[in-house]
Write an enzyme that holds these catalytic residues in place. Structure first.
Site, PDB file in Angstrom:
ATOM      1  N   ASP A 288      41.355   1.046 -42.315  1.00 36.85           N
ATOM      2  CA  ASP A 288      41.678   0.316 -41.086  1.00 36.85           C
ATOM      3  C   ASP A 288      40.318  -0.246 -41.064  1.00 36.85           C
ATOM      4  OD1 ASP A 288      42.973  -1.510 -39.670  1.00 36.85           O
ATOM      5  OD2 ASP A 288      43.575  -0.247 -38.683  1.00 36.85           O
TER       6      ASP A 288
HETATM    7  C1  BGC Z   1      45.150  -3.960 -38.403  1.00 35.60           C
HETATM    8  C2  BGC Z   1      45.807  -3.338 -39.329  1.00 35.60           C
HETATM    9  C3  BGC Z   1      45.368  -4.316 -40.061  1.00 35.60           C
HETATM   10  C4  BGC Z   1      43.969  -5.012 -39.911  1.00 35.60           C
HETATM   11  C5  BGC Z   1      43.284  -6.261 -40.790  1.00 35.60           C
HETATM   12  C6  BGC Z   1      43.360  -4.098 -37.936  1.00 35.60           C
HETATM   13  O1  BGC Z   1      43.547  -3.937 -36.799  1.00 35.60           O
HETATM   14  O2  BGC Z   1      45.513  -2.765 -37.687  1.00 35.60           O
HETATM   15  O3  BGC Z   1      46.770  -2.697 -39.747  1.00 35.60           O
HETATM   16  O4  BGC Z   1      46.000  -4.544 -41.569  1.00 35.60           O
HETATM   17  O5  BGC Z   1      43.208  -4.803 -39.068  1.00 35.60           O
HETATM   18  O6  BGC Z   1      44.427  -7.360 -40.394  1.00 35.60           O
END
Ligand code: BGC
Length: 787
Positions: A288
């Site tokens: 993530d």
């Molecule tokens: C989120 C993800 C997301 C990523 C990119 C993170 O803060 O937890 O679900 O895909 O950001 O935007």
């Protein structure tokens, strides 16, 4: 210095760097002789070429390839070719490796709709939130949404969609629950698989996230999730296991949180032992965004790609190989898994893209899915459908500012959202215009005030808007009376939103209604009922709210969820009866917050700033808890009404003694007067043996086709030993215990229509798995034996 001088200095610098890089490429940083730039330099062309390509990489190239190039457009990074894409991987052109582009998210593709210096727009379709999609109980519908979503990913020139998300809705206060499907792992896993298969049918990738046990936003980057191996396997991993088996997504996104002490993205037990060894996963894992603290540990754990990535992380990896703390073979393995996906990507294949997805057609997919996901919670004296000849008094701010979906990375920059007021008008309903105009002017006046101005997300415009909540407009008795005199039906809209980064609250304005909302329901109901007129509430929400205190005052309740950009049209479809509601809840609506099994253990301890959260409720999440411990729900898991009626018959199993498989059958007949579909749910009550069992566990489900009045459909469900097994920590195995099993086929978890039984003569060890991720402390677990 003169401009010209400056540029010649720059040229010299570039020349020096080029020479240095060329040398660097010839003699690798680890001292090994890397490929010279000659005709023998291999290029990535197919699977067979991967090993040679890796062999030809310098250590620096390797260390960069496993780390993204940072978030495009953030912290000085240049924008990606698709504005609003959140991830871009490293390219090694000399080896034929391009950069891939990733974008969010679960309710539709999230990119920026406009680009500097261009008049073209790049809107994406906002589909219903995942919670709404799960309420369809129809994997075909979810698959069609996946296909449409994937079409936009492809036509806008992206490679991988960062969706679907399938964490378990452990506690309704999780701010991101709207991105997730259900409190149940079977529903979550099946829906995610249907979504992945739909998205990937376009030749682009999908990502299942957030792996795993990421069930809250409070301190999400650091929180330690402490739970038993059984709860982990049966509840929190099961959906991922199902989705991987049924769809083998290109990518899995590791979560932010720790699991029993170790950060998910640095957790080898999770990312290698379980994911690859136990489950045989063949795609790649990305972290993530900004997850984890140690790039080298991420590499070792099998987190193949670090996102969005920083130069420091590449350097740390490079240095670790140089100083012998990271085996280069691990890096090679990670690169190989990632390159397998690169080979499939549109960018690698140089696929054409139009920048013109069929937004009209996709809006229709969104509208149909939204209507299919709406749940009719209450319908006294057939107050719904509401005749189009009638005149509607529409109440509530959200009739105008209808909420299409939640906020954060799961938001979508759609071209429009059809408000509920507009949807009803489009469908031909006549609204009390005076009332409508009052709401319109109230909202537009407040939105001019600084406090209520709609702003771009603090994370940037690509992340949608922040819409401060406006207090519910209060109406005088006289105003309500006038509306009641003029119109035939009252429709009250209640709205809620939540999003990434912050959890919801068990407070008025969130889980609880505000005093103004309560007053609106009470007063509108009193005035309309005094004239024998009906009152219907529409819930435009992303997760359960409290309903028990007010539901008796109204005649009908339609749970519309956050239905995407076609919100109002889809609400009108169901309200008018053009679509017969067939959605059912994939999560429980409790009577009060404290009824939730995790209420005491959310969001963790210490309460002012939690560092860990202990899942003391263990396997008793959602209906597993309510059914086992006889806690009454306001609306139970699996519940939902229809404008027609269904009769269940011939519920049975094909054998009395379990062999390898058992077939469950049931016949469903439409005994009402309108065509409709019914979601049929198959639960098991397993015998308590060595392991205690929840009273009910969903083991299969299917939606009938549309049945005409009188029409029947026979359904059959096949369950194998693994489907029925429980997780035995002492053997680290899935076991099917001996005893009598009850198969319960029902219209909801409380509305069981028939039971059949079969026996298992001898306990079967169905599958042994790795004994990993045990908690480091003893957990005070909820148990039937303690009752
Ligand atoms: C989120 C993800 C997301 C990523 C990119 C993170 O803060 O937890 O679900 O895909 O950001 O935007």
């Amino acid at each position: 210095m003169h401009e010209r001088q400056k540029s010649s200095t720059r040229l010299i610098k570039v020349a020096i760097t080029t020479v240095a890089l060329a040398l660097f490429a010839t003699v690798g940083v680890n001292g090994s002789i890397a490929n010279a730039k000659d005709n023998t330099t291999p290029r990535l062309v197919d699977k067979k070429s991967i090993d040679a390509v890796i062999n030809a990489m310098t250590l620096e190239e390797k260390s960069k390839l496993v780390v993204g190039q940072g978030m495009p457009g953030f912290m000085g990074k240049p924008n990606a070719s698709v504005a609003g894409a959140v991830g871009k991987t490293y390219a090694i052109p000399r080896l034929g490796i391009p950069s891939l582009l990733f974008a969010d998210g679960p309710a539709g593709l999230r990119i920026l709709p406009t680009r500097e210096g261009e008049t073209n727009t790049y809107y994406a379709t906002a589909f219903p939130i995942a919670t709404a999609l799960a309420s369809t109980w129809d994997t075909k519908v979810v698959n069609s949404v996946g296909k449409a979503q994937g079409n936009e990913v492809k036509e806008y020139g992206l490679d991988i969609l960062l969706a679907p998300a399938l964490n378990i809705q452990r506690n309704l206060l999780n701010g991101r629950n709207f991105e997730y499907y259900s409190e149940d792992s079977l529903v979550s896993g099946k829906m995610a698989a249907a979504m992945v298969n739909g998205v990937e049918s376009n030749g682009v990738g999908a990502t299942i996230k957030h792996f795993a046990a990421n069930n809250q936003e409070t301190n999400r980057m650091t929180i330690d999730t402490v739970l038993s191996q059984r709860a982990l396997r049966e509840i929190y991993l099961k959906g991922f296991e199902i989705a991987i088996e049924a769809s083998n997504p290109w990518s899995v996104m590791s979560a932010y949180n720790k699991i029993n002490g170790t950060t998910a993205s640095q957790n080898k037990d999770l990312l290698t032992t379980i994911l690859r060894d136990d489950w045989n996963y063949k795609g790649f894992v990305m972290s993530d965004w900004f997850a984890g603290t140690n790039a080298v540990e991420q590499m070792k754990a099998g987190n193949e790609l670090i996102m969005p990535g920083s130069a420091e992380q590449s350097t740390a990896i490079e240095n670790a190989v140089k100083n012998g703390t990271l085996d280069e073979k691990i890096l090679d393995r990670n690169i190989k898994n990632f390159l397998l996906a690169v080979l499939e990507s549109p960018t690698f294949k140089k696929s054409n893209f139009s920048n013109k997805p069929n937004l009209k057609a996709n809006a229709q997919v969104a509208r149909q899915a939204a209507a299919q996901g709406m749940v009719l919670l209450k319908n006294n004296k057939t107050s719904l459908p509401v005749s189009k000849n009638g005149h509607i008094g529409l109440f509530g701010n959200t009739q105008i500012e209808t909420i299409k979906g939640g906020t954060g990375s799961g938001d979508v920059n759609a071209k429009y959202t059809v408000s509920i007021a507009d949807g009803l008008k489009n469908a031909g309903y006549k609204l009390d215009e005076t009332l409508y105009k009052k709401y319109q002017s109230y909202i537009s006046t407040l939105r001019q005030m600084d406090e209520y101005k709609i702003k771009d997300s603090p994370w940037g415009p690509a992340f949608g808007k922040v819409t401060p909540v406006i207090p519910e407009k209060s109406l005088s008795d006289a105003e309500i009376q006038t509306a009641a005199d003029k119109t035939n039906t009252a429709v009250i809209v209640i709205g809620r939103n939540s999003g990434e980064g912050i959890d919801r609250k068990n407070e008025k304005g969130d889980f609880l209604l505000t005093d103004q909302e309560q007053a609106m329901i009470t007063n509108v109901s009193a005035k309309y009922h005094a004239q024998g007129k009906k009152v219907v509430v529409i819930l435009n929400i992303g997760g359960p709210i409290e309903v028990a205190s007010w539901r008796d005052k109204v005649d009908g309740i339609l749970l519309a969820w956050q239905p995407g950009q076609e919100a109002g049209n889809a609400v009108a479809d169901v309200l008018s009866g053009a679509v017969n509601p067939s959605g059912k809840l994939a999560q429980t609506f409790p009577i009060k917050y404290s009824d939730i099994s995790s209420a005491k253990n959310f969001p963790g301890t210490p309460s002012d700033n939690p560092t860990k959260v202990v899942y003391g409720e263990d396997i008793y999440v959602g209906y597993r808890y309510y059914s086992t411990f006889n806690v009454k729900a306001a609306y139970e898991f699996g519940y939902g009404l229809s404008y027609t009626k269904f009769d269940y018959s011939k519920i049975g199993v094909n054998q009395k003694k379990f062999k390898n498989k058992i077939k469950v059958s049931a016949t469903v007949q439409n005994t009402g007067s309108k065509p409709g579909q019914e979601a049929v749910e198959v639960y098991i009550s397993a015998p308590n043996g060595k392991l205690e069992k929840p009273k009910l566990e969903l083991k299969a489900f299917e939606k009938t086709k549309e049945l005409k009045p009188g029409q029947k459909q026979n359904l059959s469900f096949e369950l194998d030993a693994k489907d029925l097994a429980s997780f035995d920590e002492s053997q680290s195995a899935w076991i099917l215990e001996k005893g009598t099993y009850q198969v319960k086929v029902g219209a909801s978890s409380e509305n069981i229509k028939g039971t059949a039984t079969f026996t298992v003569d001898k306990t079967i060890v169905v599958e042994k798995v790795s004994n990993v991720l045990a908690p480091q402390e003893s957990i005070d677990k909820l148990s039937q034996s303690k009752q």
